[in-house]
Design a protein around this motif. Structure first.
Motif, short mmCIF file in Angstrom:
data_model
loop_
_atom_site.label_atom_id
_atom_site.label_comp_id
_atom_site.label_asym_id
_atom_site.label_seq_id
_atom_site.Cartn_x
_atom_site.Cartn_y
_atom_site.Cartn_z
N HIS A 18 49.12 20.06 4.96
CA HIS A 18 47.88 20.45 4.29
C HIS A 18 46.75 19.47 4.62
O HIS A 18 45.63 19.88 4.94
CB HIS A 18 48.11 20.49 2.77
N THR A 19 47.04 18.17 4.54
CA THR A 19 46.00 17.17 4.78
C THR A 19 45.52 17.21 6.23
O THR A 19 44.33 17.05 6.50
CB THR A 19 46.51 15.77 4.42
N MET A 20 46.44 17.42 7.18
CA MET A 20 46.03 17.48 8.58
C MET A 20 45.13 18.69 8.83
O MET A 20 44.16 18.61 9.60
CB MET A 20 47.25 17.52 9.49
N ALA A 21 45.43 19.80 8.18
CA ALA A 21 44.55 20.97 8.31
C ALA A 21 43.16 20.66 7.78
O ALA A 21 42.14 21.03 8.38
CB ALA A 21 45.16 22.16 7.56
N GLU A 22 43.08 19.95 6.66
CA GLU A 22 41.79 19.56 6.11
C GLU A 22 41.08 18.56 7.02
O GLU A 22 39.86 18.63 7.21
CB GLU A 22 41.97 18.96 4.71
N LEU A 23 41.83 17.62 7.57
CA LEU A 23 41.25 16.63 8.46
C LEU A 23 40.58 17.31 9.66
O LEU A 23 39.43 17.00 10.01
CB LEU A 23 42.33 15.65 8.93
N LEU A 24 41.29 18.24 10.30
CA LEU A 24 40.73 18.89 11.48
C LEU A 24 39.58 19.82 11.11
O LEU A 24 38.63 19.99 11.90
CB LEU A 24 41.83 19.65 12.22
N ARG A 25 39.62 20.40 9.92
CA ARG A 25 38.48 21.22 9.47
C ARG A 25 37.24 20.34 9.29
O ARG A 25 36.14 20.68 9.76
CB ARG A 25 38.83 21.91 8.14
N LEU A 26 37.42 19.21 8.65
CA LEU A 26 36.29 18.29 8.44
C LEU A 26 35.83 17.67 9.76
O LEU A 26 34.64 17.42 9.96
CB LEU A 26 36.71 17.19 7.46
N HIS A 27 36.77 17.42 10.65
CA HIS A 27 36.41 16.87 11.96
C HIS A 27 35.50 17.85 12.73
O HIS A 27 34.52 17.43 13.35
CB HIS A 27 37.68 16.60 12.76
N ALA A 28 35.85 19.13 12.66
CA ALA A 28 35.00 20.14 13.32
C ALA A 28 33.63 20.20 12.67
O ALA A 28 32.60 20.34 13.35
CB ALA A 28 35.69 21.50 13.27
N LEU A 29 33.59 20.07 11.34
CA LEU A 29 32.31 20.10 10.63
C LEU A 29 31.42 18.91 11.02
O LEU A 29 30.21 19.06 11.20
CB LEU A 29 32.54 20.08 9.11
N HIS A 52 50.76 19.83 17.19
CA HIS A 52 51.35 18.54 17.56
C HIS A 52 51.04 17.48 16.52
O HIS A 52 51.95 16.76 16.05
CB HIS A 52 50.82 18.09 18.92
N LEU A 53 49.78 17.34 16.13
CA LEU A 53 49.40 16.29 15.21
C LEU A 53 50.06 16.49 13.85
O LEU A 53 50.46 15.52 13.20
CB LEU A 53 47.87 16.25 15.07
N THR A 54 50.20 17.73 13.43
CA THR A 54 50.84 18.01 12.14
C THR A 54 52.31 17.63 12.17
O THR A 54 52.82 16.95 11.27
CB THR A 54 50.68 19.48 11.78
N ARG A 55 53.02 18.07 13.22
CA ARG A 55 54.44 17.74 13.34
C ARG A 55 54.64 16.22 13.44
O ARG A 55 55.52 15.65 12.80
CB ARG A 55 55.04 18.42 14.58
N ALA A 56 53.81 15.61 14.30
CA ALA A 56 53.95 14.16 14.48
C ALA A 56 53.68 13.42 13.18
O ALA A 56 54.41 12.47 12.84
CB ALA A 56 53.00 13.69 15.58
N ALA A 57 52.65 13.82 12.46
CA ALA A 57 52.29 13.14 11.21
C ALA A 57 53.42 13.24 10.19
O ALA A 57 53.73 12.25 9.50
CB ALA A 57 51.00 13.72 10.65
N GLN A 58 54.02 14.41 10.07
CA GLN A 58 55.10 14.57 9.11
C GLN A 58 56.22 13.58 9.37
O GLN A 58 56.73 12.92 8.46
CB GLN A 58 55.62 16.01 9.15
N SER A 59 56.62 13.48 10.64
CA SER A 59 57.71 12.58 11.01
C SER A 59 57.29 11.12 10.92
O SER A 59 58.01 10.28 10.37
CB SER A 59 58.18 12.90 12.44
N MET A 60 56.10 10.78 11.43
CA MET A 60 55.67 9.39 11.50
C MET A 60 55.35 8.81 10.14
O MET A 60 55.63 7.63 9.87
CB MET A 60 54.49 9.27 12.45
N VAL A 61 54.76 9.60 9.26
CA VAL A 61 54.50 9.12 7.90
C VAL A 61 55.83 8.85 7.19
O VAL A 61 55.99 7.82 6.51
CB VAL A 61 53.65 10.13 7.11
N ALA A 62 56.79 9.75 7.37
CA ALA A 62 58.10 9.55 6.74
C ALA A 62 58.79 8.29 7.25
O ALA A 62 59.48 7.60 6.50
CB ALA A 62 58.98 10.78 6.99
N ASP A 63 58.58 7.97 8.55
CA ASP A 63 59.24 6.81 9.16
C ASP A 63 58.44 5.52 9.04
O ASP A 63 58.88 4.47 9.50
CB ASP A 63 59.50 7.09 10.65
N GLY A 64 57.24 5.60 8.46
CA GLY A 64 56.41 4.40 8.32
C GLY A 64 55.63 4.05 9.57
O GLY A 64 55.11 2.93 9.69
#
Length: 376
Positions: free
Chosen positions: A208-219, A238-250
């Motif tokens: 959800h947050t990555m979708a908002e980030l990219l929406r705001l980035h376009a704005l 890619h960024l959404t999948r990566a973020a889910q894994s990387m945030v979980a792993d620190g």
């Protein structure tokens, strides 16, 4: 696992290459263990980033991941893909242009022994002419491998990365010129007058947050040239999948910024062994009218770097003029080329000529280069 053993040394280090995405996906635990033992590895060599990138951008039949094991334990990995450029078969990093730092991953305990064995395994593997690693930071394992390379190697200039010491913002400002520090403190006081809240985001809400980030980035880039890669559905996936894994792993952090309860900015930050790096953010134009957005983000990320004990906050690639007010330290990446055979020399010569041409344009047309850098 699909692959072939290309060499086993007397010290029982075996080098293998895998060529299928499902075999890369099966390496999760082994890769995470190796990453933890490699001080040079960055978040762009983490399993979450690489596996996500290959799943979204990878081309079937092009994967070439070299794995070196000693007594069955993974001690080195070189995640490459095969491309055809200028008449050469070129191994380039998995992670592509979306990665600010590109490298191989080597266990610190191996010292040069693991690199020498990996070198032998790479040279024994047919089907390639050049290894091209475009963004090797200081201390990168690929730079060490280049020094040991049994063949031709070349280094070329790559991106400049700006960085600040990983200390609280007040301490960073204290080290700047007095007049500049006064202006930045004024921006900081203005931030403090706002009803600003910052919310860390867990892996469960990353999509959800990555979708908002990219929406705001376009704005924020509305009516201005935007890096079109950031608007592609594949980049979002890619960024959404990566973020889910990387945030979980620190290995990364996501944050939402609100004023008066209204979501006005989101930030995605990578977390390395010795740095925190601001990768991408999105900010509503309304926020820019109220606050210094860079100040807001840097204060948050400097606080994070200090809390995590990271000595550096990196602004990653790009030395755009708007960053100059922070008197950042400039650190240069290098492009590392490792070759074998006559084709490699021709490839390197062409790469050098193109780099020289870009340098000439940079010196003679600095304003044009600044515009391109801002767009990027």
């Amino acid at each position: 696992m699909t692959g072939t053993t290309s060499r086993t040394s007397g010290a029982r280090l075996a080098v293998q290459v895998i060529t299928k995405g499902e075999d890369l996906a099966a390496l999760s635990a082994e890769w995470a263990d190796l990453y933890a033992r490699s001080s040079a590895a960055t978040p762009f060599q983490s399993y979450g980033w690489l596996c996500s990138w290959w799943r979204v951008y990878g081309v079937s039949g092009r994967l070439r991941v070299f794995l070196a094991r000693r007594d069955g334990r993974l001690v080195a990995a070189a995640p490459f893909r095969l491309e055809h450029r200028m008449g050469c078969r070129v191994l380039t990093p998995v992670g592509g242009e979306q990665s600010d730092f590109t490298d191989i991953v080597v266990d610190d305990a191996e010292d040069d022994a693991g690199l020498l064995e990996l070198r032998a395994g790479l040279l024994a593997q047919p089907g390639w002419d050049v290894i091209d690693v475009p963004e090797a930071r200081p201390g990168a394992a690929i730079r060490r491998l280049a020094e040991l390379w049994d063949g031709r190697s070349w280094t070329l200039p790559a991106s400049t990365c700006l960085q600040l010491p990983g200390r609280p913002v007040d301490q960073v400002l204290a080290g700047l010129k007095a007049s500049r520090a006064r202006r930045l403190r004024s921006a900081l006081r203005k931030l403090d007058t706002l009803d600003l809240s910052v919310t860390p985001v867990g892996a469960d809400r990353a999509e959800h947050t990555m979708a908002e980030l990219l929406r705001l980035h376009a704005l924020q880039w509305e009516s201005r040239p935007i890096n079109t890669h950031h608007t592609h559905p594949r980049f979002r996936e890619h960024l959404t999948r990566a973020a889910q894994s990387m945030v979980a792993d620190g290995h990364a952090a996501l944050a939402e910024f609100r004023i008066g309860g209204r979501l006005l900015a989101c930030d995605f930050t990578v977390i390395g062994k010795d740095f925190v790096g601001g990768y991408l953010y999105g900010a509503h134009p309304d926020l820019r009218a109220e606050a210094d957005v860079l100040m807001m983000l840097l204060r948050q990320n400097l606080t994070m770097a200090h809390r995590l004990g990271k000595p550096v906050l990196s602004l990653l690639r790009g030395d755009e003029p708007y960053k100059a007010k922070w008197e950042c330290e400039a650190v240069a990446n290098q492009r590392v080329l490792l070759g074998r055979g006559v084709r490699a020399a021709a490839y390197a010569a062409t790469a050098r000529m193109r780099a020289a041409g870009r340098d000439l344009v940079k010196r003679r047309c600095p304003r044009l280069v600044q515009k391109v850098a801002s767009w990027r």
